[in-house]
Write a protein that holds these residues in place. Structure first.
Motif, PDB file in Angstrom:
ATOM      1  N   HIS A   1      46.798  41.758  41.874  1.00  0.00           N
ATOM      2  CA  HIS A   1      46.565  41.947  40.803  1.00  0.00           C
ATOM      3  C   HIS A   1      46.261  41.105  40.024  1.00  0.00           C
ATOM      4  O   HIS A   1      45.682  40.707  39.090  1.00  0.00           O
ATOM      5  N   ASN A   2      47.637  39.890  39.646  1.00  0.00           N
ATOM      6  CA  ASN A   2      47.237  39.216  39.233  1.00  0.00           C
ATOM      7  C   ASN A   2      46.311  37.968  39.365  1.00  0.00           C
ATOM      8  O   ASN A   2      44.861  37.145  38.715  1.00  0.00           O
ATOM      9  N   ARG A   3      45.861  38.003  40.782  1.00  0.00           N
ATOM     10  CA  ARG A   3      44.010  37.293  41.123  1.00  0.00           C
ATOM     11  C   ARG A   3      43.113  38.122  40.244  1.00  0.00           C
ATOM     12  O   ARG A   3      42.319  36.842  39.877  1.00  0.00           O
ATOM     13  N   LEU A   4      43.033  39.078  40.872  1.00  0.00           N
ATOM     14  CA  LEU A   4      42.122  39.365  39.614  1.00  0.00           C
ATOM     15  C   LEU A   4      42.370  39.372  37.893  1.00  0.00           C
ATOM     16  O   LEU A   4      41.157  39.003  38.048  1.00  0.00           O
ATOM     17  N   ARG A   5      42.928  40.098  38.004  1.00  0.00           N
ATOM     18  CA  ARG A   5      43.291  40.317  36.660  1.00  0.00           C
ATOM     19  C   ARG A   5      43.341  38.378  35.632  1.00  0.00           C
ATOM     20  O   ARG A   5      42.408  38.275  34.089  1.00  0.00           O
ATOM     21  N   LEU A   6      44.223  37.495  36.141  1.00  0.00           N
ATOM     22  CA  LEU A   6      43.767  36.232  35.910  1.00  0.00           C
ATOM     23  C   LEU A   6      41.827  35.160  35.729  1.00  0.00           C
ATOM     24  O   LEU A   6      41.270  34.842  34.886  1.00  0.00           O
ATOM     25  N   ALA A   7      41.179  35.971  36.674  1.00  0.00           N
ATOM     26  CA  ALA A   7      39.943  35.512  37.128  1.00  0.00           C
ATOM     27  C   ALA A   7      39.073  36.590  36.597  1.00  0.00           C
ATOM     28  O   ALA A   7      37.897  35.859  35.848  1.00  0.00           O
ATOM     29  N   PHE A   8      38.788  38.046  36.367  1.00  0.00           N
ATOM     30  CA  PHE A   8      38.142  38.107  35.363  1.00  0.00           C
ATOM     31  C   PHE A   8      38.985  39.032  34.052  1.00  0.00           C
ATOM     32  O   PHE A   8      37.725  39.482  33.564  1.00  0.00           O
ATOM     33  N   GLY A   9      40.056  38.956  33.632  1.00  0.00           N
ATOM     34  CA  GLY A   9      40.356  39.923  32.571  1.00  0.00           C
ATOM     35  C   GLY A   9      40.895  41.681  32.767  1.00  0.00           C
ATOM     36  O   GLY A   9      40.165  42.665  34.025  1.00  0.00           O
ATOM     37  N   ALA A  10      40.565  42.321  32.037  1.00  0.00           N
ATOM     38  CA  ALA A  10      41.330  43.665  31.911  1.00  0.00           C
ATOM     39  C   ALA A  10      39.863  44.154  31.783  1.00  0.00           C
ATOM     40  O   ALA A  10      38.883  43.939  31.500  1.00  0.00           O
ATOM     41  N   PRO A  11      39.650  45.232  33.299  1.00  0.00           N
ATOM     42  CA  PRO A  11      40.595  46.392  33.546  1.00  0.00           C
ATOM     43  C   PRO A  11      40.803  45.652  34.954  1.00  0.00           C
ATOM     44  O   PRO A  11      41.374  46.476  35.258  1.00  0.00           O
ATOM     45  N   TYR A  12      40.753  44.651  34.973  1.00  0.00           N
ATOM     46  CA  TYR A  12      40.812  44.368  36.478  1.00  0.00           C
ATOM     47  C   TYR A  12      42.112  44.390  37.394  1.00  0.00           C
ATOM     48  O   TYR A  12      42.488  43.857  36.110  1.00  0.00           O
TER      49      TYR A  12
END
Length: 535
Positions: free
Chosen positions: A489-500
């Motif tokens: 989850h963190n890899r996607l959220r830190l790279a692309f931001g919400a809501p990913y």
């Protein structure tokens, strides 16, 4: 007068509170550094464990000194077949030395006090010792000692010394000490500085007062020195015997509060007139201390991330890709000659999985690449679970229009197999991977028909996934399973931001459906992919 007394009480209380805060957060930093050192020396111990039993080393310690030509050939083989291989796996090795009980020597550790004889090393208490730091004109190094045991008589017949660059330890200790005069030092079991801010002190004995403090086992104290009081903290590792020492001047902690104390005593009755000025002075000191404490917390988090990253890199660096590829190719060749088709297929699947896994984990790939990888993984799992059914329901156009990082889907599928089926004593039955467009993201779903989690647990997961604090997770969720989901989850959220990121759509007695929200032909995704996908 009451304000004057209250000011003195406030000064004493705030000074003590500041000291306690600095002791607490500095103690956390010492623990983190101690864990990093334990990990570093554990890796060294594992990497050098098999060297003394190597056939070339055994032949070296048994060879008589008069056989010059045979000794020359043997040293050439050790250099070519053993030493160069060790140097390839460990880039921080700067020296290597062999000593036999027959006075044969080999290596480059023969300069000045960095060249003890085998008889000097016979007093070591175990087969593995951290000798300490040594300095020469060429390099500064940490010496690691290993006893060479005869594989037939099981008696010590030689010694192995490996010198590792001290740069790794210097990097660990950079920017940890508070203030201009505080420092971090590492002391070995013989009470000598292995590392100090002043390189001239490397290898020298520590002051007797510090020896007494460490032997007391208290862990911290406030001592009176020539320049004033200092907070001394120390922590000894049970696995390495190394002691990390931190020394912080009190004046670096309380700053101008001591001057304020003297001024308060002098002005006495004029306290009311200068109250506003003194109050502002206190606020400045408090803000400075808050900044120091905040910095300590940030450094603690940074050291945790560095520790995890170094562990991952250490595990990766221990695998020689060429060796594994060649080994798999040999297995495949033998299986082909023997006409054993399942082994041929599994080695091909495994080679593809390994090639994909060791590539840059920060690089964006198309969904098509990730699905090909997870297909290879599931093909191997189907060899293990003959009744497992795999369904991949994705439109072909989406495979080239959706991008994500490597190894995003595999942890979710592994979680489904282990925690949905195996944990409950069930044989894996169905794994379904599907996807659809769900504005503003692409919804990739992994579904199993095992036993899911409770509604309360799923709700806590989703609350953590939807939180804006990406570096914090409910402590009740911490386990290998939870950390794996959180990392994805963190890899996607830190790279692309919400809501990913991740979301649990359903989890009950009928199974679990996990949703992975990833970019769908967004400008950010396309830009990442064209640049090579590193973030």
């Amino acid at each position: 007068m009451p304000l004057f007394i209250l000011g003195l009480i406030w000064y004493a209380f705030s000074t003590k509170e500041m000291e306690n805060n600095v002791i607490y957060y500095n103690g956390k930093l010492l623990s983190q550094l101690n864990n990093q050192l334990d990990q570093y020396f554990a890796e060294i111990k594992a990497d050098t464990q098999t060297i003394p039993g190597n056939p070339l080393i055994q032949e070296f310690v048994k060879l008589e000194p008069g056989n010059d030509y045979e000794m020359f050939q043997l040293k050439e083989r050790i250099h070519r077949e053993l030493y160069l291989n060790i140097m390839y796996r460990r880039k921080d090795i700067v020296g290597f030395g062999l000593y036999s009980h027959k006075d044969n020597t080999f290596g480059n550790l023969f300069v000045g006090d960095i060249s003890p004889s085998f008889r000097d090393l016979q007093g070591m208490e175990s087969n593995y010792n951290i000798v300490g730091v040594r300095q020469s004109n060429a390099y500064n190094a940490i010496l690691i000692y290993r006893t060479i045991i005869d594989n037939t008589t099981y008696r010590p017949v030689g010694a192995l010394l490996v010198a590792f660059s001290i740069d790794s330890i210097v990097k660990m200790t950079d920017d940890i000490a508070f203030g201009k005069e505080g420092y971090i030092a590492i002391v070995d079991s013989s009470n000598r500085f292995m590392y100090h801010r002043d390189p001239n002190k490397w290898g020298t004995e520590i002051p007797q007062s510090l020896v007494q403090e460490i032997n007391s086992g208290v862990g911290q104290s406030i001592i009176q020195g020539e320049t004033g009081k200092r907070i001394v903290m120390y922590k000894t590792s049970n696995s390495t015997g190394l002691t990390i020492v931190s020394e912080i001047p009190i004046k670096e902690v309380i700053g101008n509060l001591s001057h304020l104390h003297v001024i308060t005593l002098m002005i006495g009755g004029m306290i009311l007139i200068f109250a506003f000025i003194i109050f502002n002075k206190m606020l400045v000191d408090i803000k400075r201390l808050v900044g120091i404490i905040h910095l300590s917390r940030m450094k603690e988090k940074e050291m945790e991330l560095r520790h995890k990253e170094s562990t991952f890199q250490a595990l990766q660096s221990q695998i020689n890709p060429h060796f594994l590829y060649n080994s798999l190719e040999i297995i495949n060749s033998y299986a082909t000659l023997a006409k054993i088709k399942p082994i041929c297929q599994m080695t091909q699947y495994l080679a593809s999985i390994f090639r994909y896994s060791v590539s840059n984990p920060h690089q964006l790939v198309l969904l098509e690449d990730e699905i090909n990888h997870i297909t290879n993984y599931l093909n191997i799992q189907q060899e293990r679970y003959a009744n497992m059914r795999v369904t991949i329901d994705l439109e072909k156009k989406h495979l080239s229009m959706v991008c994500l990082f490597r190894l995003i889907v595999q942890p979710i599928v592994e979680n489904a197999i282990i925690h949905g089926y195996e944990r409950h004593g069930l044989h894996p039955a169905d794994i379904v991977i599907s996807g659809c467009m769900s504005d503003p993201y692409f919804s990739l779903r992994v579904t199993d028909r095992g036993k899911g989690m409770g509604a309360g647990v799923a709700a806590r997961y989703n609350a953590a996934f939807h939180s804006e604090k990406n570096n914090v997770m409910d402590v009740s969720l911490h386990s290998s399973q939870k950390i794996g989901l959180w990392n994805v989850h963190n890899r996607l959220r830190l790279a692309f931001g919400a809501p990913y990121g991740l979301h649990i759509l359903r989890s009950d007695e009928m199974g679990t459906e996990m949703e992975i929200k990833i970019p769908y032909t967004t400008s950010d995704c396309i830009l990442f992919y064209k640049r090579g996908g590193e973030h």
